[in-house]
Design a protein around this motif. Structure first.
Motif, PDB file in Angstrom:
ATOM      1  N   TYR A 170       0.833  -1.208   0.000  1.00  0.00           N
ATOM      2  CA  TYR A 170       0.000   0.000   0.000  1.00  0.00           C
ATOM      3  C   TYR A 170       0.869   1.259   0.000  1.00  0.00           C
ATOM      4  O   TYR A 170       0.560   2.247  -0.667  1.00  0.00           O
ATOM      5  CB  TYR A 170      -0.913  -0.015   1.225  1.00  0.00           C
ATOM      6  CG  TYR A 170      -1.914   1.115   1.269  1.00  0.00           C
ATOM      7  CD1 TYR A 170      -3.091   1.057   0.537  1.00  0.00           C
ATOM      8  CD2 TYR A 170      -1.667   2.253   2.039  1.00  0.00           C
ATOM      9  CE1 TYR A 170      -4.006   2.096   0.566  1.00  0.00           C
ATOM     10  CE2 TYR A 170      -2.572   3.298   2.076  1.00  0.00           C
ATOM     11  CZ  TYR A 170      -3.739   3.216   1.341  1.00  0.00           C
ATOM     12  OH  TYR A 170      -4.637   4.254   1.365  1.00  0.00           O
ATOM     13  N   ASP A 209      -4.920  -5.441  -0.976  1.00  0.00           N
ATOM     14  CA  ASP A 209      -3.919  -4.365  -0.872  1.00  0.00           C
ATOM     15  C   ASP A 209      -3.068  -4.288  -2.139  1.00  0.00           C
ATOM     16  O   ASP A 209      -2.766  -3.198  -2.642  1.00  0.00           O
ATOM     17  CB  ASP A 209      -2.998  -4.603   0.328  1.00  0.00           C
ATOM     18  CG  ASP A 209      -3.711  -4.453   1.666  1.00  0.00           C
ATOM     19  OD1 ASP A 209      -4.706  -3.702   1.729  1.00  0.00           O
ATOM     20  OD2 ASP A 209      -3.270  -5.089   2.646  1.00  0.00           O
ATOM     21  N   ARG A 212      -4.890  -2.730  -5.069  1.00  0.00           N
ATOM     22  CA  ARG A 212      -4.936  -1.266  -4.985  1.00  0.00           C
ATOM     23  C   ARG A 212      -3.570  -0.650  -5.261  1.00  0.00           C
ATOM     24  O   ARG A 212      -3.479   0.465  -5.777  1.00  0.00           O
ATOM     25  CB  ARG A 212      -5.464  -0.845  -3.612  1.00  0.00           C
ATOM     26  CG  ARG A 212      -6.963  -1.104  -3.456  1.00  0.00           C
ATOM     27  CD  ARG A 212      -7.490  -0.701  -2.095  1.00  0.00           C
ATOM     28  NE  ARG A 212      -7.192  -1.684  -1.066  1.00  0.00           N
ATOM     29  CZ  ARG A 212      -7.898  -2.784  -0.846  1.00  0.00           C
ATOM     30  NH1 ARG A 212      -8.949  -3.058  -1.600  1.00  0.00           N
ATOM     31  NH2 ARG A 212      -7.577  -3.622   0.121  1.00  0.00           N
ATOM     32  N   ASP A 215      -2.777  -1.935  -9.353  1.00  0.00           N
ATOM     33  CA  ASP A 215      -3.806  -1.690 -10.360  1.00  0.00           C
ATOM     34  C   ASP A 215      -3.681  -2.757 -11.462  1.00  0.00           C
ATOM     35  O   ASP A 215      -3.555  -3.938 -11.152  1.00  0.00           O
ATOM     36  CB  ASP A 215      -3.682  -0.264 -10.901  1.00  0.00           C
ATOM     37  CG  ASP A 215      -5.013   0.284 -11.389  1.00  0.00           C
ATOM     38  OD1 ASP A 215      -6.051  -0.061 -10.796  1.00  0.00           O
ATOM     39  OD2 ASP A 215      -5.025   1.060 -12.351  1.00  0.00           O
ATOM     40  N   ASP A 252     -12.111  -6.413  -5.905  1.00  0.00           N
ATOM     41  CA  ASP A 252     -10.813  -5.725  -5.975  1.00  0.00           C
ATOM     42  C   ASP A 252     -10.056  -6.114  -7.242  1.00  0.00           C
ATOM     43  O   ASP A 252      -9.464  -5.265  -7.922  1.00  0.00           O
ATOM     44  CB  ASP A 252      -9.955  -6.080  -4.754  1.00  0.00           C
ATOM     45  CG  ASP A 252     -10.533  -5.543  -3.453  1.00  0.00           C
ATOM     46  OD1 ASP A 252     -11.203  -4.495  -3.487  1.00  0.00           O
ATOM     47  OD2 ASP A 252     -10.312  -6.180  -2.399  1.00  0.00           O
ATOM     48  N   ALA A 256      -9.151  -3.696 -10.417  1.00  0.00           N
ATOM     49  CA  ALA A 256      -7.748  -3.476 -10.775  1.00  0.00           C
ATOM     50  C   ALA A 256      -7.461  -3.857 -12.223  1.00  0.00           C
ATOM     51  O   ALA A 256      -6.747  -3.139 -12.932  1.00  0.00           O
ATOM     52  CB  ALA A 256      -6.837  -4.271  -9.839  1.00  0.00           C
TER      53      ALA A 256
END
Length: 410
Positions: A170, A209, A212, A215, A252, A256
């Motif tokens: 992150y 995580d 994010r 991507d 997620d 991404a």
């Protein structure tokens, strides 16, 4: 006396926790920050410091680290090589250790990984210049240490190291890509660990995580991750508490990877349908299951939100869009049923509102579905009168999208 020292650590931890609730309190701690950290480190290394005292020292240190201000960040950064050195020392000669000694080393590793996680989180929130001078400068060493810890195969340590890696991902963002080839085997091991479900749960969170952080750069690693997540959902051995976060994790991954996620869509949607059926059949009189059902519902809606937003459905060709469009009535029916359930909690309500808006915004040709299912009108009106500002805004946004879609699809 170690017992008295432990009480002192506990007092420091609670004092710092209370003081740091305000900005003024945090600023008041600045002059004492370094000396408290140094004293706690010295105490943790006393010859008579057993695991209990070490734990109390590090818990107190973590609390003051969390209270740090920008002025303290250089000191926080200086801790990284010290803690890494301590961690490296626990990894040496484990083959010759007794099982009791290995257990003590594992406890120490877990403590040190936990402190590194806090340090990473603190510096990850610092200014870009501070991050580059502290965290980024040590990122390779940190990741190398965590990879070494994973090889120890202790579940507690694995969990703490995995959380620290999630924090690092992150913090460093897309730069984390250079660690993926070395890290992905441990992601797989974590996702396959059905017996120690906490490890699996933490790994699922870290996948989020990484999504994010990286991507669309996570796309080359998606296939084995999706396969293992699907297998986890179908496992009777894996504790049920891990399964709602797995559903969220699909969202997620879709968010991404965008259009690349389309190849997994039929498998994931099939699992989401099964989850909706399970939710619909849950006993509403079982209090424990009511809470779990809300977690399950939220996982379902977060998955759909990620899929709807990530797949760029507005630009998808008609043949591929049909699969999504055909599934929309089932999702809307599910939302209608959940919206009428008095046990539905506020988190689920907010997620439902978002998915209604996402469906209307992203899926062409679904106007008739909303025309045939007018429940949304009353549901969104109720949300619009909520004391929650965010829910009111979301409800207005969803209503606008639905009305626009219905007008376009007439």
């Amino acid at each position: 006396v170690p017992h008295v020292a432990g009480k002192g650590c506990w007092s420091v931890q609670n004092l710092v926790s209370a003081i740091s609730q305000s900005d003024a309190g945090r600023r008041a701690l600045v002059p004492y920050f370094q000396s408290i950290i140094q004293t706690l480190l010295i105490t943790s290394e006393r010859p008579d410091a057993e695991v209990g005292l070490k734990m109390e020292c590090y818990e107190a240190m973590n609390e003051i680290l969390r209270s740090s201000t920008e002025e303290n960040h250089p000191t926080v950064g200086q801790l990284i090589p010290h803690v890494l050195q301590k961690l490296s020392a626990t990894l040496v000669g484990q083959e010759q250790m007794s099982s009791d000694m290995r257990e003590k080393q594992a406890d120490a590793q877990a403590l040190l990984c936990g402190t590194l996680q806090v340090i990473i989180q603190v510096l990850g929130a610092a200014s870009q210049e501070t991050k580059e001078q502290t965290l980024f400068a040590h990122a390779d060493s940190l990741m190398h240490a965590f990879l070494s810890v994973f090889s120890c195969r202790s579940s507690t340590v694995h969990e703490e190291a995995m959380l620290a890696v999630g924090a690092l991902a992150y913090a460093v963002g897309e730069n984390f890509i250079k660690y993926m080839d070395a890290f992905i085997p441990y992601v797989k091991l974590g996702l396959e660990n059905h017996e120690e479900h906490q490890v699996c749960a933490v790994t699922v969170g870290v996948v989020g995580d990484i999504c994010r952080a990286l991507d669309d750069k996570i796309e080359p690693y998606c296939e084995p991750i999706v396969y293992l997540l699907l297998r986890d959902l179908g496992s009777e051995k894996l504790h049920r508490s891990v399964k709602p976060p797995i559903l969220s994790c699909f969202g997620d991954l879709a968010l991404a990877t965008g259009a690349s996620f389309e190849k997994f869509l039929s498998y994931v949607v099939g699992m989401l349908q099964s989850a909706m059926q399970l939710s619909a059949n849950t006993n509403p009189d079982d209090e424990e299951m009511v809470d779990y059902n809300n977690e399950l519902r939220n996982g379902i809606f977060e998955a759909y939100a990620g899929i709807l937003q990530g797949l760029k459905l507005e630009s998808m060709d008609a043949s591929k869009l049909n699969g999504i469009r055909e599934h929309v009535p089932f999702v809307v029916d599910f939302i209608e049923a959940v919206s009428k359930d008095p046990n539905c909690d506020s988190t689920v309500t907010r997620s439902m509102v978002g998915v209604l808006g996402d469906i209307a915004k992203c899926v062409r040709g679904v106007g008739p579905v909303f025309a045939q299912k007018p429940f949304w009108n009353q549901f969104l009106s109720e949300c619009a009168s909520s004391p929650d500002d965010a829910l009111r805004r979301d409800a207005a946004w969803a209503r606008d999208n639905i009305q626009k879609r219905m007008n376009e699809d007439r």
